[in-house]
Design an enzyme around this catalytic site. Structure first.
Site, mmCIF file in Angstrom:
data_model
loop_
_atom_site.group_PDB
_atom_site.id
_atom_site.type_symbol
_atom_site.label_atom_id
_atom_site.label_comp_id
_atom_site.label_asym_id
_atom_site.label_seq_id
_atom_site.Cartn_x
_atom_site.Cartn_y
_atom_site.Cartn_z
ATOM 1 N N HIS A 205 0.802 -1.228 0.000
ATOM 2 C CA HIS A 205 0.000 0.000 0.000
ATOM 3 C C HIS A 205 0.832 1.275 0.000
ATOM 4 C CE1 HIS A 205 0.999 0.066 4.266
ATOM 5 N NE2 HIS A 205 0.763 1.352 4.193
HETATM 6 C C1 UD1 Z 1 -1.730 5.787 5.405
HETATM 7 C C2 UD1 Z 1 -0.445 6.320 6.023
HETATM 8 C C3 UD1 Z 1 0.586 5.196 6.137
HETATM 9 C C4 UD1 Z 1 -0.017 3.976 6.824
HETATM 10 C C5 UD1 Z 1 -1.275 3.567 6.092
HETATM 11 C C6 UD1 Z 1 -1.939 2.346 6.681
HETATM 12 C C7 UD1 Z 1 0.065 8.683 5.544
HETATM 13 C C8 UD1 Z 1 0.869 9.612 4.729
HETATM 14 N N1 UD1 Z 1 0.126 7.381 5.188
HETATM 15 O O1 UD1 Z 1 -1.457 5.416 4.063
HETATM 16 O O2 UD1 Z 1 1.694 5.655 6.866
HETATM 17 O O3 UD1 Z 1 0.930 2.910 6.785
HETATM 18 O O4 UD1 Z 1 -2.188 4.662 6.119
HETATM 19 O O5 UD1 Z 1 -3.004 1.893 5.892
HETATM 20 O O6 UD1 Z 1 -0.604 9.104 6.462
HETATM 21 N N2 UD1 Z 1 -8.537 5.327 0.812
HETATM 22 C C9 UD1 Z 1 -9.797 4.766 0.734
HETATM 23 N N3 UD1 Z 1 -10.463 4.481 1.888
HETATM 24 C C10 UD1 Z 1 -9.939 4.725 3.102
HETATM 25 C C11 UD1 Z 1 -8.660 5.318 3.169
HETATM 26 C C12 UD1 Z 1 -7.971 5.596 2.026
HETATM 27 O O7 UD1 Z 1 -10.338 4.514 -0.336
HETATM 28 O O8 UD1 Z 1 -10.587 4.424 4.126
HETATM 29 C C13 UD1 Z 1 -7.785 5.599 -0.445
HETATM 30 C C14 UD1 Z 1 -8.018 6.957 -1.008
HETATM 31 O O9 UD1 Z 1 -8.039 6.843 -2.402
HETATM 32 C C15 UD1 Z 1 -6.784 7.745 -0.587
HETATM 33 C C16 UD1 Z 1 -5.721 6.672 -0.592
HETATM 34 O O10 UD1 Z 1 -6.406 5.476 -0.205
HETATM 35 O O11 UD1 Z 1 -6.485 8.793 -1.427
HETATM 36 C C17 UD1 Z 1 -4.600 6.950 0.349
HETATM 37 O O12 UD1 Z 1 -5.056 7.103 1.686
HETATM 38 P P1 UD1 Z 1 -4.176 7.905 2.761
HETATM 39 O O13 UD1 Z 1 -4.882 7.955 4.034
HETATM 40 O O14 UD1 Z 1 -3.702 9.169 2.178
HETATM 41 O O15 UD1 Z 1 -2.862 7.031 2.907
HETATM 42 P P2 UD1 Z 1 -2.641 5.459 2.987
HETATM 43 O O16 UD1 Z 1 -2.101 5.035 1.677
HETATM 44 O O17 UD1 Z 1 -3.792 4.700 3.530
#
Ligand code: UD1
Length: 355
Positions: A205
């Site tokens: 991820h």
């Molecule tokens: C985040 C953390 C990472 C952690 C990870 C665990 C940051 C920079 N990164 O990464 O350190 O290891 O969480 O999972 O804070 N999305 C969904 N549904 C959700 C959440 C996210 O669809 O419930 C999708 C969205 O398209 C979003 C993308 O995932 O843009 C990224 O989500 P984000 O919270 O920015 O970072 P993670 O990749 O989850």
């Protein structure tokens, strides 16, 4: 002692569980703030339910966005929360954008800040997690370190006088859940038509893996050629990025499915042949369960897993194939992450140091 836990992403809910239980046991006043960074039920609600975490007192509903927009929205909302509750401590967890927002808001309002999982370093300045953890450590009044190596990093950065080794709270929760699930084969093994010991578990991820079509394509191609089924517990970020890049996640040995709840993940991992991941938490969980791990990254914060022979860094298809086919690591009784009592130490330290 009154403290506010700020959490928002999946690994933070896992760390929150033992802290919430230790706080309740010690009679501390514990306010839980969920930023809303993760909002899919399988990345959020299911952890609260399965791990017996009280519902958040405040939910900021921030959701997805670029780093600036996401962190900024949390920061603005957290100011109001901290001013309302006036806690003795804000406790920030790990290395996500929710961590950084909690740190900046607390430090600007002169609310004492403690950082849980302080001192971890990848020394890779391109990782968003590395910015978040370095900035949070330097803003914190108290750096609560999980390992001796983390304590050394904090000392190297001039933070020794505010750093305390408490152990790793993810070890607390892992031991509790491992003991409660026992050795029964989880339903997901049969549901996926698998044989215990004859499948790999994979998660991918991180931005460094998912956000370059070339890198993601390479890793997917490597996993598709492994000699046993590879069950990819697909994070929404991975699914979105693979779709954008036109990469099929169901190819050869590789099969994508939804993420698992925490107890199911542990049971599924425990009966697997090995783990292939870019997750920090899962590398350590693999070690604690004594399942061989292959980490698809150029470095790791959990260097003890490598030194003890249970984890290998691999990036190219050849490296990944060689790593998953390696012979079994030597058994070890080493406990670099503690014995499962870190959360009690955290509450004790916060209580002792409250002004
Ligand atoms: C985040 C953390 C990472 C952690 C990870 C665990 C940051 C920079 N990164 O990464 O350190 O290891 O969480 O999972 O804070 N999305 C969904 N549904 C959700 C959440 C996210 O669809 O419930 C999708 C969205 O398209 C979003 C993308 O995932 O843009 C990224 O989500 P984000 O919270 O920015 O970072 P993670 O990749 O989850």
């Amino acid at each position: 002692m009154k403290f506010i836990s700020v959490v928002g992403a999946r690994p933070q809910f896992v760390k929150l569980a033992p802290i919430a239980h230790a706080a309740a046991k010690a009679g501390a006043e514990h306010i839980i703030v969920h930023t809303g960074q993760h909002y899919d039920p399988m990345l959020s609600d299911v952890f609260f339910e399965d791990l017996g975490i009280p519902a958040p007192n405040e939910h900021l509903g921030v959701g997805s966005g670029g780093h600036g927009a996401q962190t900024g929205a949390m920061l603005a909302a957290l100011d109001d929360v901290f001013l309302t509750y006036k806690p003795d401590w804000v406790l920030a967890y790990g290395d996500t954008n929710s961590t950084l927002a909690a740190a900046v808001s607390a430090v600007k309002l002169h609310v004492p800040l403690a950082h849980l999982e302080a001192g971890l370093r990848s020394f890779n300045r391109r990782m968003p997690e590395e910015h978040n953890r370095v900035l949070t450590d330097h803003a914190a009044d108290l750096c609560l370190a999980p390992t001796q190596v983390a304590m050394e990093h904090l000392a190297d950065e001039g933070l020794a006088d505010r750093s305390i080794l408490v152990g790793d709270v993810m070890t607390d929760v892992l031991y509790t859940i491992r003991d409660s699930i026992g050795s029964a084969i989880p339903a997901v093994v049969a549901a996926e038509g698998l044989t215990p010991g004859e499948y790999f578990v994979s998660t991918l991820h991180r931005a460094e893996t998912t956000d370059s079509a070339e890198k993601l394509g390479q890793v997917v191609a490597a996993l598709s050629t492994l000699p046993y089924p590879v069950i990819l517990l697909a994070h929404p970020r991975l699914v979105a990025k693979a779709k954008e890049a036109g990469i099929d996640l169901n190819v050869g040995s590789l099969r994508a499915r939804d993420p698992l709840a925490y107890p199911d993940l542990l049971a599924f991992a425990m009966h697997s042949r090995g783990i292939v991941t870019d997750s920090g938490g899962l590398q350590k969980e693999a070690f604690l369960l004594r399942v061989p791990c292959t980490t698809v990254r150029t470095e790791t914060e959990w260097v003890e897993t490598i030194d003890l022979g249970w984890n290998i860094l691999a990036n190219t298809a050849d490296e990944i194939l060689a790593a998953v086919n390696r012979s079994a690591p030597s058994p070890t009784d080493a406990a670099p992450y503690g014995e499962g009592h870190a959360a009690e130490a955290v509450i004790r330290v916060l209580t002792e140091h409250a002004r």
